[in-house]
Design a protein around this motif. Structure first.
Motif, short mmCIF file in Angstrom:
data_model
loop_
_atom_site.label_atom_id
_atom_site.label_comp_id
_atom_site.label_asym_id
_atom_site.label_seq_id
_atom_site.Cartn_x
_atom_site.Cartn_y
_atom_site.Cartn_z
N UNK A 28 0.87 -0.80 -0.22
CA UNK A 28 -0.20 -0.06 0.31
C UNK A 28 0.91 1.12 0.05
N UNK A 29 1.92 1.19 -0.14
CA UNK A 29 2.76 2.08 -0.16
C UNK A 29 4.02 2.73 1.13
N UNK A 30 3.89 1.96 2.01
CA UNK A 30 4.28 1.47 2.96
C UNK A 30 6.20 1.43 3.15
N UNK A 31 7.02 2.02 4.49
CA UNK A 31 8.27 1.59 3.67
C UNK A 31 8.15 0.49 5.88
N UNK A 58 13.49 12.21 5.27
CA UNK A 58 14.14 12.51 4.70
C UNK A 58 15.15 11.32 4.37
N UNK A 59 15.54 10.37 5.31
CA UNK A 59 16.66 9.84 4.95
C UNK A 59 16.40 7.95 4.77
N UNK A 60 14.84 7.78 4.90
CA UNK A 60 14.20 6.51 4.99
C UNK A 60 14.51 6.36 2.61
N UNK A 61 13.45 7.49 2.40
CA UNK A 61 13.60 7.75 1.10
C UNK A 61 14.02 7.61 0.11
#
Length: 153
Positions: A28-31, A58-61
């Motif tokens: 569904x788009x979550x990390x 900002x670190x994850x994407x």
């Protein structure tokens, strides 16, 4: 409760129903790493606010987009062929290992940013809702599975 994020993530992910809940949130788009970090922060009672949430995102994407997703895409692309080709099956397992290492590196980076975060006000510590984004509205049951699993980690 495990003090480091990687150990916490492994303990939570191993609990019944968590893998399925994480995969539903991911589709569904979550990390998933961000969700596990959110659970860890909730367990640590760290205040959730927009500035901190943005720091984690900002670190994850970029790491997810440039490192994790390409590895995952290659692994998934080879799935059917690997069933009949033992060499490709071994290579696919190596890619799976790299994907896991990339996720471990991301969790380590997230922990580094959030390690000292404490409760600093009467604001919410509901990280999971905020970090799940739009997927939260579609997967309330998956979020609940994660919360329940985290209490036993």
């Amino acid at each position: 409760m495990s003090s480091d994020l990687w150990s916490f993530a492994l303990a939570v992910y191993a609990r019944p129903g968590v893998e399925d809940a994480c995969l539903r949130l991911q589709s569904a788009g979550s990390n998933v790493c961000l969700m596990l970090c959110g659970l860890w922060l909730e367990q640590r009672d760290a205040t959730c606010d927009e500035v901190r949430t943005r720091q984690l995102q900002e670190l994850t994407i970029p790491w997810d987009k440039e490192v994790v997703q390409p590895l995952r895409a290659m692994r998934m692309q080879w799935k059917n062929l690997a069933d009949t080709d033992p060499v490709l099956k071994g290579m696919r397992e190596q890619i799976k290992g790299l994907e896991l290492e990339a996720e471990r590196a991301l969790l380590s980076r997230l922990e580094g940013v959030a390690q000292g975060w404490k409760r600093n006000s009467k604001e919410s510590s509901d990280w999971l809702e905020l970090l799940a984004g739009p997927a939260a509205n579609l997967n309330r049951d998956a979020l609940q599975v994660l919360r329940v699993a985290a209490t036993g980690a």
